[in-house]
Write an enzyme that holds these catalytic residues in place. Structure first.
Site, PDB file in Angstrom:
ATOM      1  CG  ASP A  40      81.044 -38.358  75.190  1.00 45.08           C
ATOM      2  OD1 ASP A  40      82.096 -39.362  74.581  1.00 45.08           O
ATOM      3  OD2 ASP A  40      81.307 -37.667  76.279  1.00 45.08           O
ATOM      4  CG  ASN A  49      84.028 -29.196  83.650  1.00 46.70           C
ATOM      5  OD1 ASN A  49      84.031 -29.997  83.156  1.00 46.70           O
ATOM      6  ND2 ASN A  49      82.712 -28.388  82.922  1.00 46.70           N
ATOM      7  CG  HIS A 104      82.511 -33.049  81.274  1.00 44.24           C
ATOM      8  ND1 HIS A 104      82.932 -31.883  80.525  1.00 44.24           N
ATOM      9  CD2 HIS A 104      83.853 -33.397  80.976  1.00 44.24           C
ATOM     10  CE1 HIS A 104      84.191 -32.211  79.501  1.00 44.24           C
ATOM     11  NE2 HIS A 104      84.074 -32.881  79.995  1.00 44.24           N
ATOM     12  CD  GLU A 164      79.625 -30.040  80.260  1.00 46.16           C
ATOM     13  OE1 GLU A 164      80.828 -29.729  81.116  1.00 46.16           O
ATOM     14  OE2 GLU A 164      80.257 -29.158  79.050  1.00 46.16           O
TER      15      GLU A 164
HETATM   16  P1  PGA Z   1      90.241 -34.740  78.039  1.00 44.18           P
HETATM   17  O1  PGA Z   1      88.714 -34.321  78.443  1.00 44.18           O
HETATM   18  O2  PGA Z   1      91.412 -36.243  78.066  1.00 44.18           O
HETATM   19  O3  PGA Z   1      90.737 -34.087  76.478  1.00 44.18           O
HETATM   20  O4  PGA Z   1      91.268 -33.841  78.949  1.00 44.18           O
HETATM   21  C1  PGA Z   1      88.526 -35.225  78.595  1.00 44.18           C
HETATM   22  C2  PGA Z   1      86.981 -35.023  79.456  1.00 44.18           C
HETATM   23  O5  PGA Z   1      86.749 -33.992  78.720  1.00 44.18           O
HETATM   24  O6  PGA Z   1      86.168 -36.166  80.012  1.00 44.18           O
END
Ligand code: PGA
Length: 241
Positions: free
Chosen positions: A67, A136, A138, A143
């Site tokens: 992304d 969450n 995702h 999302e």
């Molecule tokens: P993070 O993010 O590694 O910074 O916890 C993971 C994600 O949001 O996929």
């Protein structure tokens, strides 16, 4: 699903990097699907160490990132292209022409999403997709919602993701509200998936991966349908298992 529970972040990074290493050594022009975020930084550090000390070559390796934010220049230190150059690409012998990150500065974002999906399709499959997971649930920027995108799409970030990502920006209002993300289908078409996670705040999201149920309220739960998934997670992240 293979579940590997390790003691801490350091062990998680080393284990995941050794799995990535074996894919690269087996197929020199393999396609790596890559994430950004805090979690994979240790994996990239270990891959850089293997390159410097153990002759791991990225000369023919191809990459596709999950992304990118909409509206950030490549030179912005919060863009995911900048992150990838800084954490991996500039530190190994990869040919930048073989690295792909969606371009969030394109005027026609929908055309860019289609182009990106096509780039991936032409590669004959992602050999291994490294993934983090959001608090969450995702994956990429897919999302929790009533519906999930199948292919690479423009996504509107949820408040909890903006909140979580605001730690990287001077203030919350600077966090982009939109991104381009591989879709759930794009991710599920990868031949192998390697998900890394550490810390208590990921425990609930991860629990959905062993729940035996799939819900769009936790996009990662769909990984239960993939036949080649490895989780490398620390004890805190596995605390609800
Ligand atoms: P993070 O993010 O590694 O910074 O916890 C993971 C994600 O949001 O996929």
């Amino acid at each position: 699903m293979e579940i590997i529970i390790v003691k801490n972040y350091n062990e998680m990074s080393k284990k995941a990097a050794s799995i990535m290493e074996s894919v690269i050594r087996e197929k020199e022009d393999c396609v790596l699907g890559l994430p950004t975020g805090s979690t994979p930084i240790g994996v990239y550090e270990e891959l850089v160490r293997m390159h410097k000390e153990e002759g791991l070559s990225f000369e023919k390796v191809r990459t596709v990132n999950l992304d990118e934010y909409v509206g950030l220049e490549e030179s912005n230190d919060q863009s995911y292209r900048y992150f990838m150059n800084n954490n991996l690409f500039d530190k190994v012998n990869i040919d930048k022409k073989n690295t792909n990150v969606p371009n969030g500065m394109k005027e026609d974002i929908h055309a860019e999403c289609e182009r990106y999906e096509e780039v991936i399709n032409k590669m004959d499959g992602i050999d291994i997709q490294l993934l983090g997971i959001g608090n969450n649930g995702h994956i990429g920027f897919n999302e929790p919602d009533e519906e999930l995108n199948v292919n690479t799409s423009l996504v509107v970030l949820k408040e909890d993701t903006i909140e979580a990502n605001s730690r990287f920006f001077k203030n919350r209002s600077e966090v982009p509200k939109e991104a381009i993300s591989m879709g759930i289908g794009t991710i599920m078409r990868a031949k192998r998936i390697l998900l890394v996670a550490n810390g208590k705040n990921k425990a609930k999201a991860l629990h959905a991966l062993i729940s035996g149920k799939i819900t769009t309220n936790n996009p990662a739960s769909i990984l239960q349908l993939h036949s080649n998934v490895t989780l490398v997670i620390d004890e805190e992240a596995a605390s609800l298992f």
